[in-house]
Design a protein around this motif. Structure first.
Motif, PDB file in Angstrom:
ATOM      1  N   GLY A   1      -2.450  10.962   2.491  1.00 52.15           N
ATOM      2  CA  GLY A   1      -3.498  10.459   1.627  1.00 52.15           C
ATOM      3  C   GLY A   1      -4.017   9.138   2.150  1.00 52.15           C
ATOM      4  N   GLN A   2      -5.001   8.579   1.446  1.00 53.48           N
ATOM      5  CA  GLN A   2      -5.647   7.349   1.914  1.00 53.48           C
ATOM      6  C   GLN A   2      -4.911   6.104   1.467  1.00 53.48           C
ATOM      7  N   GLY A   3      -3.999   6.264   0.501  1.00 56.09           N
ATOM      8  CA  GLY A   3      -3.220   5.130   0.015  1.00 56.09           C
ATOM      9  C   GLY A   3      -3.797   4.521  -1.244  1.00 56.09           C
ATOM     10  N   THR A   4      -2.924   3.874  -1.984  1.00 49.35           N
ATOM     11  CA  THR A   4      -3.337   3.141  -3.185  1.00 49.35           C
ATOM     12  C   THR A   4      -2.560   1.831  -3.224  1.00 49.35           C
ATOM     13  N   GLN A   5      -3.247   0.763  -3.572  1.00 45.69           N
ATOM     14  CA  GLN A   5      -2.654  -0.577  -3.519  1.00 45.69           C
ATOM     15  C   GLN A   5      -1.935  -0.895  -4.825  1.00 45.69           C
ATOM     16  N   VAL A   6      -0.721  -1.380  -4.690  1.00 47.55           N
ATOM     17  CA  VAL A   6       0.054  -1.874  -5.824  1.00 47.55           C
ATOM     18  C   VAL A   6       0.290  -3.370  -5.612  1.00 47.55           C
TER      19      VAL A   6
ATOM     20  N   ASP B   1       0.844  -1.179   0.000  1.00 48.45           N
ATOM     21  CA  ASP B   1       0.000   0.000   0.000  1.00 48.45           C
ATOM     22  C   ASP B   1       0.886   1.237   0.000  1.00 48.45           C
ATOM     23  N   TYR B   2       0.706   2.077  -0.993  1.00 52.91           N
ATOM     24  CA  TYR B   2       1.548   3.255  -1.175  1.00 52.91           C
ATOM     25  C   TYR B   2       0.763   4.512  -0.793  1.00 52.91           C
ATOM     26  N   SER B   3       1.388   5.335   0.037  1.00 52.46           N
ATOM     27  CA  SER B   3       0.753   6.568   0.500  1.00 52.46           C
ATOM     28  C   SER B   3       1.680   7.741   0.280  1.00 52.46           C
TER      29      SER B   3
END
Length: 117
Positions: free
Chosen positions: A108-113, A92-94
């Motif tokens: 931020g809320q994060g985005t999954q890679v 999870d990248y934030s």
């Protein structure tokens, strides 16, 4: 205080590329240090990259040569370009913003890679 929204995550095969975006509202992103973190296995966050108000950038040893951080002032957005992705980059990248290099005032809320074949 900035509000940050990440986007661009997804599923990619090993060796592939993704570009993550961190878009700000409520302020000017170039006034802040913007950091990219990731949480892979385990509870700890790893600092991946950052870009300073003057445009100077840093990437960690674990991703140097594969990841690049950049900023588009007109779009109020910071990018994390990730090439030659490996399975161990999955996480999870934030992004986070701070007025000082070692302070993180907004997240931020994060985005999954996910890197998988």
């Amino acid at each position: 205080q900035l509000q940050l929204v990440e986007s661009g995550g997804g599923l990619v095969q090993p060796g592939g590329s993704l570009r993550l975006s961190c878009t700000a509202s409520g302020g000017t992103i170039s006034d802040y240090y913007i950091h990219w973190f990731r949480r892979t296995t385990g509870p700890n966050r790893e600092a991946v990259a950052n870009i300073s108000p003057d445009g100077g950038s840093y990437v960690s040893d674990s991703v140097r040569g594969r990841f690049t951080v950049s900023r588009d002032n007109a779009l109020n957005t910071v990018y994390l370009r990730m090439d030659s992705l490996k399975v161990e980059d999955t996480g999870d990248y934030s992004c986070a913003a701070g007025r000082y290099a070692d302070k993180f005032d907004s997240w931020g809320q994060g985005t999954q890679v996910t890197v998988s074949s």
